[in-house]
Design an enzyme around this catalytic site. Sequence first.
Site, PDB file in Angstrom:
ATOM      1  N   CYS A 122      57.400  51.804  28.566  1.00 16.36           N
ATOM      2  CA  CYS A 122      58.613  52.471  28.067  1.00 16.36           C
ATOM      3  C   CYS A 122      59.834  52.159  28.927  1.00 16.36           C
ATOM      4  CB  CYS A 122      58.387  53.972  27.972  1.00 16.36           C
ATOM      5  SG  CYS A 122      57.141  54.378  26.733  1.00 16.36           S
ATOM      6  N   HIS A 263      65.153  57.849  28.507  1.00 15.87           N
ATOM      7  CA  HIS A 263      64.030  57.523  27.626  1.00 15.87           C
ATOM      8  C   HIS A 263      63.577  58.816  26.948  1.00 15.87           C
ATOM      9  CE1 HIS A 263      60.308  56.118  26.086  1.00 15.87           C
ATOM     10  NE2 HIS A 263      59.550  56.727  26.996  1.00 15.87           N
ATOM     11  N   ASN A 293      58.856  58.902  20.288  1.00 20.11           N
ATOM     12  CA  ASN A 293      58.941  57.947  21.390  1.00 20.11           C
ATOM     13  C   ASN A 293      58.833  56.536  20.824  1.00 20.11           C
ATOM     14  OD1 ASN A 293      58.618  56.324  23.613  1.00 20.11           O
ATOM     15  ND2 ASN A 293      56.964  57.523  24.528  1.00 20.11           N
TER      16      ASN A 293
HETATM   17  C1  LIG Z   1      50.941  64.423  25.466  1.00 20.72           C
HETATM   18  C2  LIG Z   1      51.630  65.730  25.871  1.00 20.72           C
HETATM   19  C3  LIG Z   1      52.680  66.091  24.853  1.00 20.72           C
HETATM   20  C4  LIG Z   1      50.572  66.824  25.881  1.00 20.72           C
HETATM   21  O1  LIG Z   1      51.179  68.045  26.235  1.00 20.72           O
HETATM   22  P1  LIG Z   1      50.528  69.005  27.316  1.00 20.72           P
HETATM   23  O2  LIG Z   1      51.296  70.221  27.341  1.00 20.72           O
HETATM   24  O3  LIG Z   1      50.378  68.193  28.582  1.00 20.72           O
HETATM   25  O4  LIG Z   1      49.142  69.305  26.673  1.00 20.72           O
HETATM   26  P2  LIG Z   1      47.695  68.995  27.227  1.00 20.72           P
HETATM   27  O5  LIG Z   1      47.403  67.543  27.115  1.00 20.72           O
HETATM   28  O6  LIG Z   1      47.539  69.670  28.565  1.00 20.72           O
HETATM   29  O7  LIG Z   1      46.874  69.792  26.149  1.00 20.72           O
HETATM   30  C5  LIG Z   1      46.980  71.207  26.011  1.00 20.72           C
HETATM   31  C6  LIG Z   1      46.147  71.616  24.821  1.00 20.72           C
HETATM   32  O8  LIG Z   1      46.808  71.180  23.621  1.00 20.72           O
HETATM   33  C7  LIG Z   1      45.912  70.449  22.826  1.00 20.72           C
HETATM   34  N1  LIG Z   1      46.657  69.449  22.073  1.00 20.72           N
HETATM   35  C8  LIG Z   1      46.940  68.168  22.422  1.00 20.72           C
HETATM   36  N2  LIG Z   1      47.615  67.580  21.436  1.00 20.72           N
HETATM   37  C9  LIG Z   1      47.785  68.502  20.472  1.00 20.72           C
HETATM   38  C10 LIG Z   1      48.408  68.479  19.217  1.00 20.72           C
HETATM   39  N3  LIG Z   1      49.021  67.389  18.734  1.00 20.72           N
HETATM   40  N4  LIG Z   1      48.398  69.611  18.486  1.00 20.72           N
HETATM   41  C11 LIG Z   1      47.803  70.737  18.923  1.00 20.72           C
HETATM   42  N5  LIG Z   1      47.179  70.798  20.107  1.00 20.72           N
HETATM   43  C12 LIG Z   1      47.176  69.700  20.874  1.00 20.72           C
HETATM   44  C13 LIG Z   1      44.947  69.836  23.808  1.00 20.72           C
HETATM   45  O9  LIG Z   1      43.725  69.492  23.184  1.00 20.72           O
HETATM   46  C14 LIG Z   1      44.776  70.970  24.793  1.00 20.72           C
HETATM   47  O10 LIG Z   1      43.870  71.896  24.265  1.00 20.72           O
HETATM   48  P3  LIG Z   1      42.784  72.601  25.229  1.00 20.72           P
HETATM   49  O11 LIG Z   1      43.624  73.373  26.230  1.00 20.72           O
HETATM   50  O12 LIG Z   1      42.027  73.448  24.280  1.00 20.72           O
HETATM   51  O13 LIG Z   1      42.020  71.491  25.855  1.00 20.72           O
HETATM   52  C15 LIG Z   1      52.249  65.624  27.272  1.00 20.72           C
HETATM   53  O14 LIG Z   1      51.247  65.520  28.232  1.00 20.72           O
HETATM   54  C16 LIG Z   1      53.160  64.449  27.400  1.00 20.72           C
HETATM   55  O15 LIG Z   1      54.216  64.420  26.835  1.00 20.72           O
HETATM   56  N6  LIG Z   1      52.778  63.433  28.228  1.00 20.72           N
HETATM   57  C17 LIG Z   1      53.604  62.302  28.506  1.00 20.72           C
HETATM   58  C18 LIG Z   1      53.698  61.453  27.294  1.00 20.72           C
HETATM   59  C19 LIG Z   1      54.497  60.245  27.511  1.00 20.72           C
HETATM   60  O16 LIG Z   1      55.539  60.323  28.070  1.00 20.72           O
HETATM   61  N7  LIG Z   1      53.994  59.101  27.028  1.00 20.72           N
HETATM   62  C20 LIG Z   1      54.623  57.861  26.902  1.00 20.72           C
HETATM   63  C21 LIG Z   1      54.898  57.149  28.158  1.00 20.72           C
HETATM   64  S1  LIG Z   1      56.525  57.291  28.588  1.00 20.72           S
END
Ligand SMILES: CC(C)(COP(=O)(O)OP(=O)(O)OC[C@H]1O[C@@H](n2cnc3c(N)ncnc32)[C@H](O)[C@@H]1OP(=O)(O)O)[C@@H](O)C(=O)NCCC(=O)NCCS
Length: 338
Positions: A122, A263, A293
């Site tokens: 990214c 970003h 994204n």
């Molecule tokens: C992916 C992202 C949105 C997840 O958000 P988060 O708050 O960290 O959530 P977690 O991964 O800790 O998951 C929390 C819970 O939500 C659930 N969950 C994940 N995706 C979900 C969705 N789309 N809908 C509902 N629940 C979801 C998980 O299974 C987890 O459930 P559990 O607690 O029962 O295990 C976040 O980690 C993120 O934005 N990461 C960086 C992404 C990024 O920048 N990527 C590109 C590179 S720049």
Amino acid sequence: MTLTVRPVVGRRAKISALGTYVPPDVITNQDLEKLVDTSDQWIRERTGIRERHVLAKGLGVSDMCAEAARRCLAARGMEPGEVEVIVVGTVTPDMMFPATACLVQDKIGARGAWGFDVSAGCSGFVFALQAGVKLVESGAHARVLVIGSDANTRMTDYTDRATCVLFGDGAGAVLIEPAAEGEIGFIDFVHEVDGSGGPALNLKGGGSLNPSSHETVDRKMHYIYQDGPAVFKFAVRKMAEVTVKVLERNGVTGADLGCFISHQANKRIITATADRLGMDPERVIVNIEKYGNTSSGTIPLAMETAIEEGKLKKGDLVLLAAAGAGFTAGAALLRWEI
Ligand SMILES: CC(C)(COP(=O)(O)OP(=O)(O)OC[C@H]1O[C@@H](n2cnc3c(N)ncnc32)[C@H](O)[C@@H]1OP(=O)(O)O)[C@@H](O)C(=O)NCCC(=O)NCCS
């Protein structure tokens, strides 16, 4: 502010035009609710995204790049034949080779241009931008197109709710030219790599290590793999570090910026970085709700949003920043000269 404009070896360079493109098809959060166990509310609260654009079948990243490039050149009133170099930031090229830059060169008819791709997750646009700017500052070239684009939906597993809600497709192009008398243009860049972060975000199949096979398909190795929380933590920490570094070493604070163009991976990452810089939220550009994204496409698309919202004007100091797969991170400080 005690901005000390860093001297450059050679001449100064600036962005002289911008063009963007998103494909017309859209996937909303409601559409995703029908595919995986998720909800519009969860996606909006945890990421800020409402919908994302999707490239139609039969088209590749080079098509989005070519359209953004055409719009950029039209905005400048320049013919494709005048372009000297094309640098494309992408991790979702049409194919392993030839480079997207070569495909774009042919599609837009930039017969005299050479070019190459930059693979930096990214951070692809900010990394490609520094390459393009240095080609102009050095005097080697005077008209460089820098394009950022990704077709992430092509690499997305629509059975994996943790990743499929995040990504969209889009492209943006800027033209880099020598700054005119009295213009400042690009001031500084800070770029970093932490290769130990590779396992947290990658696409394993189809390369020389794991060439495409029935097994790589069965094991879903052609989809984006992401350890979301690990990437989130890296992005929050590193975006703050690179942005603070580029501002401090140029005598600038968040209060001096016309706007912060980040970003767009997650609204919470953008807000955390902006808070660290003490930025007024009004001057932080957020369009993730419309596009998701788009990896290397996010920053030029956010430039367009900033202009549309009247938050980016000639003479403004602008901070760009990104973090992504690699791990990579980058920030750029410039004065907007259009
Ligand atoms: C992916 C992202 C949105 C997840 O958000 P988060 O708050 O960290 O959530 P977690 O991964 O800790 O998951 C929390 C819970 O939500 C659930 N969950 C994940 N995706 C979900 C969705 N789309 N809908 C509902 N629940 C979801 C998980 O299974 C987890 O459930 P559990 O607690 O029962 O295990 C976040 O980690 C993120 O934005 N990461 C960086 C992404 C990024 O920048 N990527 C590109 C590179 S720049």
